[in-house]
Motif scaffolding. Structure first.
Motif, short mmCIF file in Angstrom:
data_model
loop_
_atom_site.label_atom_id
_atom_site.label_comp_id
_atom_site.label_asym_id
_atom_site.label_seq_id
_atom_site.Cartn_x
_atom_site.Cartn_y
_atom_site.Cartn_z
N GLN A 7 0.82 -1.21 0.00
CA GLN A 7 0.00 0.00 0.00
C GLN A 7 0.85 1.26 0.00
O GLN A 7 0.51 2.25 -0.64
N GLN A 9 3.85 1.53 -1.34
CA GLN A 9 4.37 1.69 -2.70
C GLN A 9 3.30 2.21 -3.65
O GLN A 9 3.60 3.02 -4.53
N SER A 10 2.06 1.78 -3.48
CA SER A 10 0.97 2.30 -4.30
C SER A 10 0.75 3.79 -4.04
O SER A 10 0.49 4.57 -4.96
N ALA A 11 0.88 4.19 -2.76
CA ALA A 11 0.72 5.60 -2.42
C ALA A 11 1.80 6.45 -3.07
O ALA A 11 1.56 7.58 -3.53
N GLN A 13 3.19 5.87 -5.90
CA GLN A 13 2.95 5.95 -7.33
C GLN A 13 1.72 6.77 -7.68
O GLN A 13 1.55 7.17 -8.83
N SER A 14 0.84 7.03 -6.71
CA SER A 14 -0.36 7.80 -6.98
C SER A 14 -0.01 9.28 -7.13
O SER A 14 0.94 9.77 -6.54
N PRO A 15 -0.78 10.02 -7.94
CA PRO A 15 -0.45 11.43 -8.18
C PRO A 15 -0.66 12.32 -6.96
O PRO A 15 0.01 13.32 -6.78
N GLY A 16 -1.61 11.97 -6.08
CA GLY A 16 -1.85 12.77 -4.89
C GLY A 16 -0.94 12.36 -3.75
O GLY A 16 -0.09 11.50 -3.87
N PRO A 18 -1.82 11.10 -0.31
CA PRO A 18 -2.85 10.72 0.66
C PRO A 18 -2.30 10.73 2.08
O PRO A 18 -1.27 10.12 2.35
N ALA A 21 -1.19 7.53 3.78
CA ALA A 21 0.13 6.93 3.57
C ALA A 21 1.02 7.10 4.79
O ALA A 21 1.78 6.20 5.16
N THR A 154 11.52 3.22 -4.71
CA THR A 154 10.41 3.50 -5.63
C THR A 154 10.21 5.00 -5.81
O THR A 154 10.02 5.49 -6.92
N ARG A 160 9.73 11.12 -6.80
CA ARG A 160 9.00 11.59 -5.61
C ARG A 160 9.85 11.31 -4.37
O ARG A 160 9.38 10.78 -3.37
#
Length: 234
Positions: A7, A9-11, A13-16, A18, A21, A154, A160
């Motif tokens: 999760q 790593q997904s955060a 990669q997301s544009p926002g 959150p 995270a 990542t 980022r």
């Protein structure tokens, strides 16, 4: 733990950005600290052996968090920009770090043994001397968490890096809070034994012997950790 790392790593990669995270990073750090082999027993033994105070528990938790963050940052940067992966595999790097951690633990135990040997000659407060805390903190944070390492790498690859570094810092904060809590429990238990020692002969003996046993235990644990790492490297 693996799902939390996924999760994070997904955060990354997301544009926002959150806020969840950072909560996940804190929980992951706390979870990393409560798994076996991350210095909780050593931290408790050290605080008993050094007759630690609350501020010592805070120093210990903080030093582990700082060292862990630095190790993740240094290895992540070297892995990404200096092609460290072409020089050494992650498994071998981890073993070398474990060897270094074991040597630091031996140094901590030796310092505690020396302190106990001279304790009867120096009854004044030694709590301003913190080499043992720094050594044990460095050993506890020297081997980076795979989850924190992957989050940083990542983030570096995706541009980022700042966000990833903040997540790694939050991860370290979660570790520090857990280790601080363990330290408080150890200090509280030691205080109860010391207070009871005034009226009970058995507790009096326990209060006398516990610091020495803690110092010996830390030294032996460090020797074992060093031996296992050395055998694996061979």
């Amino acid at each position: 733990m693996s799902s939390i790392a996924d999760q994070l790593q997904s955060a990354i990669q997301s544009p926002g950005v959150p806020p969840l995270a950072f909560g996940l990073a804190f929980v992951a750090g706390a979870g990393h600290a409560v798994t076996p082999g991350h210095g909780k027993s050593l931290a408790a033994a050290y605080l008993v052996g050094s007759r630690g105070r609350i501020r010592d528990a805070a120093w210990l938790g903080g030093s582990v968090a700082v060292m862990h963050t630095l190790s993740v940052l240094v290895i992540g940067l070297a892995w990404t920009f200096l092609s460290l992966s072409d020089v050494i595999g992650m498994a071998d790097l981890t073993r070398w770090l474990q060897l270094a951690a074991g040597l630091l633990v031996i140094g901590t135990g030796a310092w505690l043994l020396r302190r106990q040997r001279h304790h009867h000659d120096h009854d004044h407060d030694h709590h301003h001397e913190r080499p043992g805390i720094l050594l044990l903190g460095a050993s506890g944070g020297l081997t980076p968490s795979p989850a924190a390492f992957l989050v940083l790498v990542t983030g570096l690859f995706l541009g980022r890096a700042g966000f990833a570094l903040l997540l790694v810092l939050t991860f370290g904060l979660g570790m520090a809070v857990v280790l601080f809590g363990v330290g408080l429990l150890a200090i509280g238990g030691s205080t109860v034994v010391t207070s009871g020692a005034r009226t009970h002969a058995l507790l009096r003996r326990a209060a006398r012997v516990a610091p020495l046993l803690a110092a010996i235990g830390i030294t032996l644990f460090g020797a074992g950790l060093t031996a296992v790492a050395a055998i694996q490297l061979m």
